[in-house]
Motif scaffolding. Structure first.
Motif, PDB file in Angstrom:
ATOM      1  N   ASP A 158       0.861  -1.175   0.000  1.00 21.62           N
ATOM      2  CA  ASP A 158       0.000   0.000   0.000  1.00 21.62           C
ATOM      3  C   ASP A 158       0.898   1.227   0.000  1.00 21.62           C
ATOM      4  OD1 ASP A 158      -1.637   2.227   0.801  1.00 21.62           O
ATOM      5  OD2 ASP A 158      -3.150   0.801   1.473  1.00 21.62           O
ATOM      6  N   LEU A 159       0.933   1.943  -1.124  1.00 21.56           N
ATOM      7  CA  LEU A 159       1.834   3.082  -1.269  1.00 21.56           C
ATOM      8  C   LEU A 159       1.410   4.276  -0.422  1.00 21.56           C
ATOM      9  CD1 LEU A 159       2.402   2.984  -5.135  1.00 21.56           C
ATOM     10  CD2 LEU A 159       3.740   1.877  -3.343  1.00 21.56           C
ATOM     11  N   ARG A 160       0.137   4.322  -0.049  1.00 22.83           N
ATOM     12  CA  ARG A 160      -0.348   5.448   0.745  1.00 22.83           C
ATOM     13  C   ARG A 160      -0.002   5.279   2.212  1.00 22.83           C
ATOM     14  NH1 ARG A 160      -4.884   5.968   3.611  1.00 22.83           N
ATOM     15  NH2 ARG A 160      -5.646   4.012   2.751  1.00 22.83           N
ATOM     16  N   THR A 161      -0.240   4.089   2.761  1.00 21.74           N
ATOM     17  CA  THR A 161       0.032   3.848   4.182  1.00 21.74           C
ATOM     18  C   THR A 161       1.414   3.283   4.425  1.00 21.74           C
ATOM     19  OG1 THR A 161      -0.879   1.590   4.086  1.00 21.74           O
ATOM     20  CG2 THR A 161      -2.419   3.393   4.551  1.00 21.74           C
ATOM     21  N   ARG A 162       2.104   2.886   3.320  1.00 21.83           N
ATOM     22  CA  ARG A 162       3.444   2.286   3.404  1.00 21.83           C
ATOM     23  C   ARG A 162       3.411   0.986   4.193  1.00 21.83           C
ATOM     24  NH1 ARG A 162       6.607   4.543  -0.276  1.00 21.83           N
ATOM     25  NH2 ARG A 162       8.522   4.234   0.929  1.00 21.83           N
ATOM     26  N   LYS A 163       2.322   0.238   4.038  1.00 16.54           N
ATOM     27  CA  LYS A 163       2.182  -1.045   4.717  1.00 16.54           C
ATOM     28  C   LYS A 163       2.271  -2.187   3.720  1.00 16.54           C
ATOM     29  CE  LYS A 163      -0.592   0.606   8.631  1.00 16.54           C
ATOM     30  NZ  LYS A 163      -1.875   0.472   9.372  1.00 16.54           N
ATOM     31  N   VAL A 164       2.678  -3.349   4.225  1.00 19.99           N
ATOM     32  CA  VAL A 164       2.854  -4.535   3.395  1.00 19.99           C
ATOM     33  C   VAL A 164       2.071  -5.691   3.989  1.00 19.99           C
ATOM     34  CG1 VAL A 164       4.521  -6.119   2.369  1.00 19.99           C
ATOM     35  CG2 VAL A 164       5.188  -3.759   2.840  1.00 19.99           C
ATOM     36  N   ALA A 165       1.427  -6.453   3.122  1.00 21.29           N
ATOM     37  CA  ALA A 165       0.701  -7.645   3.564  1.00 21.29           C
ATOM     38  C   ALA A 165       1.145  -8.830   2.714  1.00 21.29           C
ATOM     39  CB  ALA A 165      -0.804  -7.446   3.439  1.00 21.29           C
ATOM     40  N   VAL A 166       1.359  -9.964   3.382  1.00 22.20           N
ATOM     41  CA  VAL A 166       1.719 -11.203   2.699  1.00 22.20           C
ATOM     42  C   VAL A 166       0.710 -12.258   3.103  1.00 22.20           C
ATOM     43  CG1 VAL A 166       3.483 -12.951   2.332  1.00 22.20           C
ATOM     44  CG2 VAL A 166       4.160 -10.581   2.765  1.00 22.20           C
ATOM     45  N   ASN A 167      -0.061 -12.764   2.131  1.00 18.69           N
ATOM     46  CA  ASN A 167      -1.149 -13.702   2.423  1.00 18.69           C
ATOM     47  C   ASN A 167      -2.107 -13.138   3.475  1.00 18.69           C
ATOM     48  OD1 ASN A 167      -0.552 -15.941   0.695  1.00 18.69           O
ATOM     49  ND2 ASN A 167       1.161 -16.463   2.043  1.00 18.69           N
ATOM     50  N   GLY A 168      -2.349 -11.829   3.395  1.00 16.19           N
ATOM     51  CA  GLY A 168      -3.251 -11.193   4.327  1.00 16.19           C
ATOM     52  C   GLY A 168      -2.644 -10.869   5.675  1.00 16.19           C
ATOM     53  N   ARG A 169      -1.381 -11.221   5.868  1.00 21.68           N
ATOM     54  CA  ARG A 169      -0.700 -10.988   7.148  1.00 21.68           C
ATOM     55  C   ARG A 169       0.163  -9.736   7.042  1.00 21.68           C
ATOM     56  NH1 ARG A 169       4.463 -12.385   8.329  1.00 21.68           N
ATOM     57  NH2 ARG A 169       4.543 -13.680   6.436  1.00 21.68           N
ATOM     58  N   HIS A 170      -0.021  -8.804   7.983  1.00 20.92           N
ATOM     59  CA  HIS A 170       0.751  -7.569   7.968  1.00 20.92           C
ATOM     60  C   HIS A 170       2.214  -7.851   8.309  1.00 20.92           C
ATOM     61  CE1 HIS A 170       1.917  -3.438   8.470  1.00 20.92           C
ATOM     62  NE2 HIS A 170       2.268  -3.646   9.724  1.00 20.92           N
ATOM     63  N   VAL A 171       3.114  -7.214   7.539  1.00 19.66           N
ATOM     64  CA  VAL A 171       4.546  -7.384   7.747  1.00 19.66           C
ATOM     65  C   VAL A 171       5.163  -6.004   7.959  1.00 19.66           C
ATOM     66  CG1 VAL A 171       6.725  -8.143   6.727  1.00 19.66           C
ATOM     67  CG2 VAL A 171       4.627  -9.448   6.310  1.00 19.66           C
ATOM     68  N   GLU A 172       5.952  -5.860   9.005  1.00 18.98           N
ATOM     69  CA  GLU A 172       6.612  -4.594   9.300  1.00 18.98           C
ATOM     70  C   GLU A 172       7.904  -4.477   8.498  1.00 18.98           C
ATOM     71  OE1 GLU A 172       5.918  -1.970  11.002  1.00 18.98           O
ATOM     72  OE2 GLU A 172       4.096  -2.584  12.073  1.00 18.98           O
ATOM     73  N   LEU A 173       8.016  -3.393   7.722  1.00 26.62           N
ATOM     74  CA  LEU A 173       9.230  -3.123   6.959  1.00 26.62           C
ATOM     75  C   LEU A 173       9.746  -1.732   7.304  1.00 26.62           C
ATOM     76  CD1 LEU A 173       8.429  -4.361   3.316  1.00 26.62           C
ATOM     77  CD2 LEU A 173       9.548  -5.622   5.156  1.00 26.62           C
ATOM     78  N   SER A 174      11.063  -1.603   7.318  1.00 22.05           N
ATOM     79  CA  SER A 174      11.654  -0.275   7.491  1.00 22.05           C
ATOM     80  C   SER A 174      11.451   0.518   6.205  1.00 22.05           C
ATOM     81  CB  SER A 174      13.151  -0.404   7.793  1.00 22.05           C
ATOM     82  OG  SER A 174      13.844  -0.881   6.643  1.00 22.05           O
ATOM     83  N   ALA A 175      11.774   1.812   6.249  1.00 18.83           N
ATOM     84  CA  ALA A 175      11.604   2.650   5.065  1.00 18.83           C
ATOM     85  C   ALA A 175      12.443   2.137   3.895  1.00 18.83           C
ATOM     86  CB  ALA A 175      11.978   4.087   5.401  1.00 18.83           C
ATOM     87  N   ARG A 176      13.686   1.746   4.170  1.00 21.38           N
ATOM     88  CA  ARG A 176      14.563   1.230   3.114  1.00 21.38           C
ATOM     89  C   ARG A 176      14.030  -0.091   2.569  1.00 21.38           C
ATOM     90  NH1 ARG A 176      18.039   5.322   1.458  1.00 21.38           N
ATOM     91  NH2 ARG A 176      19.370   6.062   3.157  1.00 21.38           N
ATOM     92  N   GLU A 177      13.577  -0.954   3.459  1.00 23.11           N
ATOM     93  CA  GLU A 177      13.043  -2.252   3.036  1.00 23.11           C
ATOM     94  C   GLU A 177      11.804  -2.064   2.169  1.00 23.11           C
ATOM     95  OE1 GLU A 177      14.450  -4.767   7.007  1.00 23.11           O
ATOM     96  OE2 GLU A 177      12.406  -4.011   6.827  1.00 23.11           O
ATOM     97  N   PHE A 178      10.966  -1.094   2.532  1.00 19.59           N
ATOM     98  CA  PHE A 178       9.753  -0.847   1.748  1.00 19.59           C
ATOM     99  C   PHE A 178      10.108  -0.361   0.347  1.00 19.59           C
ATOM    100  CE2 PHE A 178       6.147   1.371   0.068  1.00 19.59           C
ATOM    101  CZ  PHE A 178       5.047   0.652   0.512  1.00 19.59           C
ATOM    102  N   THR A 179      11.043   0.578   0.254  1.00 21.44           N
ATOM    103  CA  THR A 179      11.447   1.095  -1.055  1.00 21.44           C
ATOM    104  C   THR A 179      12.072   0.003  -1.909  1.00 21.44           C
ATOM    105  OG1 THR A 179      11.840   3.272  -0.086  1.00 21.44           O
ATOM    106  CG2 THR A 179      12.803   2.855  -2.246  1.00 21.44           C
ATOM    107  N   LEU A 180      12.841  -0.864  -1.291  1.00 25.63           N
ATOM    108  CA  LEU A 180      13.442  -1.980  -2.016  1.00 25.63           C
ATOM    109  C   LEU A 180      12.359  -2.940  -2.500  1.00 25.63           C
ATOM    110  CD1 LEU A 180      16.060  -3.373  -2.932  1.00 25.63           C
ATOM    111  CD2 LEU A 180      16.115  -4.546  -0.713  1.00 25.63           C
ATOM    112  N   ALA A 181      11.398  -3.249  -1.640  1.00 25.17           N
ATOM    113  CA  ALA A 181      10.297  -4.124  -2.023  1.00 25.17           C
ATOM    114  C   ALA A 181       9.481  -3.504  -3.152  1.00 25.17           C
ATOM    115  CB  ALA A 181       9.405  -4.409  -0.817  1.00 25.17           C
ATOM    116  N   GLU A 182       9.224  -2.201  -3.052  1.00 27.89           N
ATOM    117  CA  GLU A 182       8.478  -1.493  -4.094  1.00 27.89           C
ATOM    118  C   GLU A 182       9.201  -1.589  -5.427  1.00 27.89           C
ATOM    119  OE1 GLU A 182       6.952   3.051  -5.162  1.00 27.89           O
ATOM    120  OE2 GLU A 182       8.137   2.666  -3.358  1.00 27.89           O
ATOM    121  N   THR A 183      10.515  -1.424  -5.420  1.00 28.48           N
ATOM    122  CA  THR A 183      11.297  -1.496  -6.651  1.00 28.48           C
ATOM    123  C   THR A 183      11.167  -2.870  -7.292  1.00 28.48           C
ATOM    124  OG1 THR A 183      12.886   0.104  -5.763  1.00 28.48           O
ATOM    125  CG2 THR A 183      13.594  -1.217  -7.639  1.00 28.48           C
TER     126      THR A 183
END
Length: 222
Positions: free
Chosen positions: A139-164
């Protein structure tokens, strides 16, 4: 892997563009004639076109009108020395997605390419605020990540890397590209920070989702 068509008649600029784009994980095809550009744009499957207006054979604006006249949605970025406001307005109203004048900075062109490719992947009618590949949703707006419906905590760098990675499924991402995209060009190129953070993502999201491409970098499995 994204394919980019370069329609440019200055060999020096073509060499510069191809070197930079290939270093960032793209494949390129270059043509130096307007007639050829109009023809190949419809005969082959490209993800984006970089179009010079001052092409021999057929002017770039005519090439653009031909492509749009066929109803093709290929993202097109005009890259030209024509900096008159009339030319800019004409180019955009004729169907160009973006307009950049020469001289230019490659970093800016690269950013604009990524934006246009991102927009072209968004489903029509969608908000464009989420990216989904397999069971992973960003979710680019909330900067949250879900895997199989399970919320996963990512740091800012991890999120940007995942987004890429999620924006380029199946595309080989070199370490240099990931380093510049996530950490910036001034970061030490000899650092193993990319490998460390890919390891973090594998542990948090899916150990099999990101595969190593020996001698090249990493790729998100499709």
């Amino acid at each position: 892997m994204n394919r980019i068509l370069i329609a440019e008649d200055e060999s020096r600029i073509v060499a510069f563009l191809e070197k930079g784009l290939r270093a960032n994980g793209f494949t390129t095809t270059a043509v130096n004639d307007g007639n050829q550009a109009a023809r190949i744009a419809s005969s082959e499957d490209f993800d984006l076109m970089i179009l010079d207006l001052g092409l021999p054979g057929k002017d770039g604006l005519v090439v653009l009108e031909d492509i749009r006249g066929r109803g093709e949605k290929l993202p097109i970025i005009i890259l030209t020395a024509r900096d008159d406001i009339h030319d800019k307005v004409t180019g955009l109203e004729s169907g160009a997605d973006d307009y950049l004048t020469k001289p230019f900075r490659f970093e800016e062109l690269l950013a604009r390419i990524r934006v246009r490719l991102r927009e072209s992947r968004q489903p029509s009618g969608g908000s464009g605020m989420t990216i989904k590949v397999g069971d992973v949703v960003l979710d680019l707006r909330t900067r949250k990540v879900a895997v199989n419906g399970r919320h996963v905590e990512l740091s800012a760098r991890e999120f940007t890397l995942a987004e890429t990675f999620l924006l380029h499924p199946g595309q080989v991402m070199t370490r240099e590209h990931l380093l510049s995209r996530v950490w910036g060009y001034d970061y030490d190129p000899g650092s193993n920070i990319v490998d460390v953070y890919v390891g973090y993502l594998r542990k948090k999201i899916d150990s099999q989702l990101i595969e190593t491409v020996r001698g090249m970098g990493y790729r998100l499995r499709v």
